[in-house]
Design a protein around this motif. Sequence first.
Motif, PDB file in Angstrom:
ATOM      1  N   GLN A 183     -71.849 -20.421  55.843  1.00 17.67           N
ATOM      2  CA  GLN A 183     -71.967 -20.919  56.638  1.00 17.67           C
ATOM      3  C   GLN A 183     -73.796 -20.380  58.035  1.00 17.67           C
ATOM      4  O   GLN A 183     -73.533 -19.080  57.331  1.00 17.67           O
ATOM      5  CB  GLN A 183     -71.783 -21.702  58.531  1.00 17.67           C
ATOM      6  N   PRO A 198     -68.591 -26.867  58.566  1.00 18.68           N
ATOM      7  CA  PRO A 198     -67.685 -26.938  59.776  1.00 18.68           C
ATOM      8  C   PRO A 198     -66.637 -25.803  60.091  1.00 18.68           C
ATOM      9  O   PRO A 198     -66.032 -26.197  59.824  1.00 18.68           O
ATOM     10  CB  PRO A 198     -67.019 -27.896  58.764  1.00 18.68           C
ATOM     11  N   GLU A 237     -68.082 -29.128  67.544  1.00 20.82           N
ATOM     12  CA  GLU A 237     -67.457 -29.590  65.937  1.00 20.82           C
ATOM     13  C   GLU A 237     -68.828 -30.623  65.681  1.00 20.82           C
ATOM     14  O   GLU A 237     -69.107 -31.192  65.977  1.00 20.82           O
ATOM     15  CB  GLU A 237     -66.461 -29.676  65.299  1.00 20.82           C
ATOM     16  N   ASP A 238     -68.564 -30.384  64.096  1.00 20.05           N
ATOM     17  CA  ASP A 238     -69.543 -31.829  63.705  1.00 20.05           C
ATOM     18  C   ASP A 238     -70.681 -31.669  64.306  1.00 20.05           C
ATOM     19  O   ASP A 238     -71.397 -32.826  64.576  1.00 20.05           O
ATOM     20  CB  ASP A 238     -68.751 -33.071  63.481  1.00 20.05           C
ATOM     21  N   PRO A 239     -71.982 -31.041  63.438  1.00 19.46           N
ATOM     22  CA  PRO A 239     -71.947 -29.508  63.174  1.00 19.46           C
ATOM     23  C   PRO A 239     -71.123 -28.452  64.075  1.00 19.46           C
ATOM     24  O   PRO A 239     -70.990 -28.817  65.430  1.00 19.46           O
ATOM     25  CB  PRO A 239     -73.414 -29.096  62.928  1.00 19.46           C
ATOM     26  N   VAL A 240     -71.080 -26.713  63.915  1.00 23.92           N
ATOM     27  CA  VAL A 240     -70.281 -26.231  64.420  1.00 23.92           C
ATOM     28  C   VAL A 240     -71.297 -26.098  64.938  1.00 23.92           C
ATOM     29  O   VAL A 240     -71.956 -25.782  64.694  1.00 23.92           O
ATOM     30  CB  VAL A 240     -70.123 -24.901  63.593  1.00 23.92           C
TER      31      VAL A 240
END
Length: 254
Positions: free
Chosen positions: A127, A150, A243-246
């Motif tokens: 990522q 993630p 989170e979701d996304p980071v």
Amino acid sequence: MTRRPAFLTASIAAGALALASCGTPEEDPAPISTSATPSSTVEEETNSEESNSPEPSPEDTETDAPADDSSQEETSAPEEEPSPAEEASDGSQAEGESHHVDRSEFSRETTATEGFPGTPGAPAEIQHLVEVRVGQHEGYDRVVFEHNGPSELGYQVEYVDSPTDPQLAEPIDVPGEAFISIGVAGLGLPTSNFDSVLSGPIEGVDTRSQLVYGVHALSPFEAQSTYFIGVDQQRDFRVQVLEDPVRLVVDLAH
């Protein structure tokens, strides 16, 4: 006997003349009064009023199709409160935060995950940084570093004297009077589409906050990267990972 018929004849002639003088002529002059409206005009006005009437006829009312139930639900349903993890595209909506600000969570001390530069868990996938947002809130301004995966991130956030590229040991030009360095671990470069990796000076962030003068991001190297925030002065800060996304979030106290 001869006079009576003559008298009768004269009387009959006189009566005929009188009747002729009292008869209606073939072409009468126009009437003086104009209050009476010809029947054809009345019909035209009535038709005109019916055509211009805004009220629908009973037939139109009966044949109108009912509104779509789904559209009625969308317009009539009250707006839902945004979830804590939601924020506007400019970062202006609180992200992972209620309206209450706990000032005890803010400080100027170095903040890091345990074992940095290691990550809390094994990366699920490579990522990298894809977007930076800056927004104003009651009591603090927020800088959001959004990543495309993630995976968990390791970080170390601290004030430095001047921004420096840790790999090249070269200074980096970042606007500001004080500088926050954000070391990030658990990153990587994609095998293609390198343009998706956000790096270099981030444009426009200085227009979103009076505290933030500039943001600069370095490209990942050996699973790590460094981001810099230039601010007006040293301020207490708070760090969160959402989170979701980071998203790595840095809040700057007013």
